[in-house]
Write a protein that holds these residues in place. Structure first.
Motif, short mmCIF file in Angstrom:
data_model
loop_
_atom_site.label_atom_id
_atom_site.label_comp_id
_atom_site.label_asym_id
_atom_site.label_seq_id
_atom_site.Cartn_x
_atom_site.Cartn_y
_atom_site.Cartn_z
N LEU A 169 59.53 -17.77 97.16
CA LEU A 169 60.46 -17.02 96.35
C LEU A 169 61.10 -15.69 96.58
O LEU A 169 60.48 -14.87 96.90
CB LEU A 169 59.98 -17.01 95.06
CG LEU A 169 60.87 -16.44 93.78
CD1 LEU A 169 60.96 -17.36 92.62
CD2 LEU A 169 60.70 -14.91 93.24
N ARG A 170 62.41 -15.74 96.64
CA ARG A 170 63.13 -14.69 97.12
C ARG A 170 63.90 -14.14 95.59
O ARG A 170 64.26 -14.80 94.96
CB ARG A 170 63.87 -14.63 98.17
CG ARG A 170 63.32 -14.73 99.70
CD ARG A 170 64.33 -14.96 100.62
NE ARG A 170 65.07 -13.88 100.85
CZ ARG A 170 66.05 -14.08 101.90
NH1 ARG A 170 66.36 -15.18 102.48
NH2 ARG A 170 66.98 -13.31 102.12
N THR A 171 64.23 -12.94 95.54
CA THR A 171 65.02 -12.46 94.31
C THR A 171 66.39 -13.31 94.36
O THR A 171 66.86 -13.70 95.51
CB THR A 171 65.20 -11.03 94.35
OG1 THR A 171 66.06 -10.50 95.38
CG2 THR A 171 63.90 -10.22 94.35
N PRO A 199 65.78 3.80 92.03
CA PRO A 199 66.40 2.62 92.77
C PRO A 199 65.54 1.83 93.64
O PRO A 199 64.57 2.42 93.98
CB PRO A 199 67.60 3.31 93.63
CG PRO A 199 67.68 4.70 92.92
CD PRO A 199 66.26 5.06 92.28
N PHE A 200 65.95 0.38 93.93
CA PHE A 200 64.95 -0.28 94.32
C PHE A 200 65.55 -0.44 95.98
O PHE A 200 66.23 -1.29 96.53
CB PHE A 200 65.06 -1.83 93.83
CG PHE A 200 64.33 -2.92 94.46
CD1 PHE A 200 62.99 -2.53 95.47
CD2 PHE A 200 64.46 -4.22 93.99
CE1 PHE A 200 62.28 -3.48 95.55
CE2 PHE A 200 63.77 -5.26 94.64
CZ PHE A 200 62.71 -4.84 95.50
N VAL A 201 65.02 0.85 96.58
CA VAL A 201 65.78 0.66 98.10
C VAL A 201 64.71 0.25 98.97
O VAL A 201 63.46 0.34 98.90
CB VAL A 201 66.03 2.26 98.30
CG1 VAL A 201 67.21 2.73 97.72
CG2 VAL A 201 64.88 3.13 97.99
N ALA A 202 65.10 0.05 100.31
CA ALA A 202 64.29 -0.86 101.14
C ALA A 202 63.31 0.29 101.97
O ALA A 202 63.81 1.51 101.96
CB ALA A 202 65.00 -1.06 102.38
N GLU A 211 55.39 -4.67 95.29
CA GLU A 211 55.43 -3.35 95.86
C GLU A 211 56.18 -2.30 95.14
O GLU A 211 55.80 -1.18 94.91
CB GLU A 211 55.84 -3.51 97.34
CG GLU A 211 54.93 -4.41 98.27
CD GLU A 211 53.74 -3.53 98.75
OE1 GLU A 211 53.56 -2.28 98.43
OE2 GLU A 211 52.96 -4.38 99.47
N TYR A 212 57.44 -2.62 94.88
CA TYR A 212 58.37 -1.55 94.12
C TYR A 212 57.76 -1.32 92.74
O TYR A 212 57.79 0.06 92.35
CB TYR A 212 59.62 -2.39 93.87
CG TYR A 212 60.76 -1.65 92.98
CD1 TYR A 212 61.29 -0.39 93.40
CD2 TYR A 212 61.04 -2.33 91.84
CE1 TYR A 212 62.10 0.09 92.38
CE2 TYR A 212 61.94 -1.76 90.91
CZ TYR A 212 62.58 -0.26 91.26
OH TYR A 212 63.46 0.12 90.48
N PHE A 252 67.97 -9.12 99.41
CA PHE A 252 67.20 -10.26 98.47
C PHE A 252 65.74 -10.58 98.93
O PHE A 252 65.47 -11.58 99.58
CB PHE A 252 68.07 -11.49 98.37
CG PHE A 252 69.50 -11.52 97.74
CD1 PHE A 252 70.52 -10.71 98.56
CD2 PHE A 252 69.68 -11.91 96.56
CE1 PHE A 252 71.65 -10.79 98.37
CE2 PHE A 252 71.08 -11.71 96.11
CZ PHE A 252 72.09 -11.18 96.74
N PRO A 253 64.87 -9.76 98.68
CA PRO A 253 63.50 -9.70 99.20
C PRO A 253 62.77 -10.62 98.72
O PRO A 253 62.86 -11.27 97.61
CB PRO A 253 63.04 -8.36 98.93
CG PRO A 253 63.67 -7.78 97.62
CD PRO A 253 65.12 -8.56 97.69
#
Ligand SMILES: Cc1cc2nc3c(=O)[nH]c(=O)nc-3n(C[C@H](O)[C@H](O)[C@H](O)COP(=O)(O)OP(=O)(O)OC[C@H]3O[C@@H](n4cnc5c(N)ncnc54)[C@H](O)[C@@H]3O)c2cc1C
Length: 439
Positions: free
Chosen positions: A73-75, A88-91, A110-111, A102-103
């Protein structure tokens, strides 16, 4: 304005909704305890690779395993739009990090772990604590939880329900024998298996890659779309299932039949609040949780009982963030609510609008088309800025791209300009002291 004292608040669940609720409540000065029956934060995003030994779920001695995730599953949302507004959901760099737009599911966990650490939320969470009963006694909430089998009764001023809605399966009622299968890997299916899927699902191609045949039965399949799926040798679309039989025969409503090894229900989940003991002040009827003012407060129990994260077909994290700010502000008296009667009238008017538009009860919490209007209403109540224009546009561009490139939308897109705008915004957020962007 009268001064309202900070509240002692029980938050049920430490998924994305419970974490942001805890953060916003504490930020507003409330004292918070988060009850989490699992042993980690992250809820849905905590992956469990095991499945139950008895996929039919009949054997009472089986070990019950729940996880709505499967390995690949990826987002389905880009990380820029998906993340909390204020975190923010930054890399990020790191051995276990997935920098893709789309991780995979592990990156979301982890986020959420980063979010927990950044705001010191871990200290608020009681792990292994399952809430069993929430009832009103003498104007206070009595919360019964169990940890290691030991019951504990405590008294709180307010309860915020953040227990998620991806646990209790909604099983399609098919006359005959029903097989249910929990999926983690497409490879879980033998290459000889013929599978009937009750409702189409974006990731069905994972199974089609290994199964002999995949037959998809869905309400949305019309006469014109029935038959072999273009571009696939082993996938067929069918009308709804009429009946299923012990020998594997599945009969469709158009009279056609196939023989299936597995019936996989992709029919979603139900809202479920087994612990709520509030008479009929809040009920679940055909998957409508209500009555709820603006999807959050039951008019008769507001503001001391509230729900975060019920809406679906939305971008959940920022929506939960705004709902949480609203609840925190209302509990502290900074934001006011209308009277119970006014809230009830608003709910009834909302239900009448749904009825008039022919929208079924079980779509009450599907606010996809009006989600940003809803978010902006919440933002105004809380005195914070409306949704960012780039986020709204990115959501709509992603939806379009998903239709145009159903197989590759996670790796090919045309909204680079919006990504740049998002990052510009994040940089401003960083200059205001957001630790997530300084790494
Ligand atoms: C397969 C799948 C894919 C998804 N993909 C995306 C995506 O790409 N992007 C996106 O933004 N969203 C996605 N979502 C939506 C996702 O559900 C939300 O992002 C979000 O995780 C919901 O958080 P929540 O806190 O409301 O619920 P949950 O994550 O379900 O958390 C609820 C928590 O409450 C705890 N709990 C429940 N009952 C009790 C109790 N009685 N006592 C104590 N604790 C309790 C549970 O253990 C759990 O930890 C997806 C969902 C699914 C199922």
């Amino acid at each position: 304005m009268t001064t309202v004292l900070p509240k002692y608040v029980a938050v049920i669940g430490a998924g994305a909704a419970g974490l942001v609720a805890a953060h916003e409540l504490r930020r507003e000065g409330h004292e918070v305890v988060v009850f989490e029956r699992g042993n980690k934060v992250g809820g849905t995003w905590v992956y469990n690779p095991t499945t139950e030994s008895d996929p039919l779920g009949i054997d009472p001695a089986r070990t019950v395993v729940h996880s709505s995730l499967y390995a690949s599953l990826r987002t389905n949302l880009p990380r820029e739009a998906m993340g909390f507004r204020e975190y923010p959901f930054v890399a990020k760099n790191g051995a276990h990090r997935d920098p893709r737009r789309f991780p995979g599911h592990g990156e979301v966990l982890e986020y959420l772990n980063d979010y927990t650490t950044e705001f010191g939320l871990g200290e608020l969470v009681r792990f292994g604590a399952e809430v069993r009963r929430v009832g009103l006694e003498g104007g206070k909430w009595k919360v019964r939880s169990t940890a290691c089998g030991e019951p504990l009764d405590e008294v709180y001023d307010a309860v915020v329900v953040c227990n998620g809605h991806h646990t209790e399966p909604r099983i399609a009622e098919i006359p005959g024998n029903i097989l249910i299968y929990a999926l983690r890997h497409g490879q879980d299916f033998k290459s000889t298996a013929t599978i009937t899927v009750f409702l189409s699902h974006f990731e069905i191609k994972d199974i089609a890659g290994v199964a002999k045949e995949v037959h998809i039965a869905s309400r949305s399949v019309t006469d014109g779309t029935m038959g072999k799926l273009p571009g696939h040798d082993n996938m067929w679309l069918h009308s709804m299932i009429e009946s299923a039989h012990g020998d594997g025969t599945v009969v469709f409503r158009d009279g056609s039949a196939i023989c299936a090894d597995v019936i996989l229900h992709c029919t979603g989940y139900k809202y479920h609040f087994a612990f709520l003991d509030v008479n009929d002040s809040v009920t679940v009827d055909d998957n409508r949780v209500g009555p709820l003012y603006k999807q959050v407060f039951p008019p008769l129990l507001a503001p001391l009982l509230s729900f975060v994260g019920l809406p679906w077909k939305v971008v959940p994290f920022p929506l939960c963030e705004l709902q949480s700010k609203w609840i925190a502000g209302v509990l502290s008296g900074r934001v006011s609510l209308p009277s119970s009667d006014e809230m009830m009238a608003d709910v009834e008017a909302f239900y009448r609008t749904l009825d008039a538009s022919g929208i079924p009860k079980h779509y009450t919490h599907n606010i996809g088309d009006s989600q940003f209007e809803y978010n902006d209403w919440l933002a105004t109540e809380c005195g914070c800025p409306p949704s960012e224009e780039w986020r709204k546009q990115m959501y709509s561009e992603t939806s379009k791209n998903r239709k145009v490139r159903p197989e590759t939308y996670r790796d090919e897109w045309d909204d680079e300009l919006l990504v740049a705008q998002a990052h510009e915004d994040f940089a401003n957020c960083s200059s205001e002291g957001n630790g997530n962007l300084s790494q």
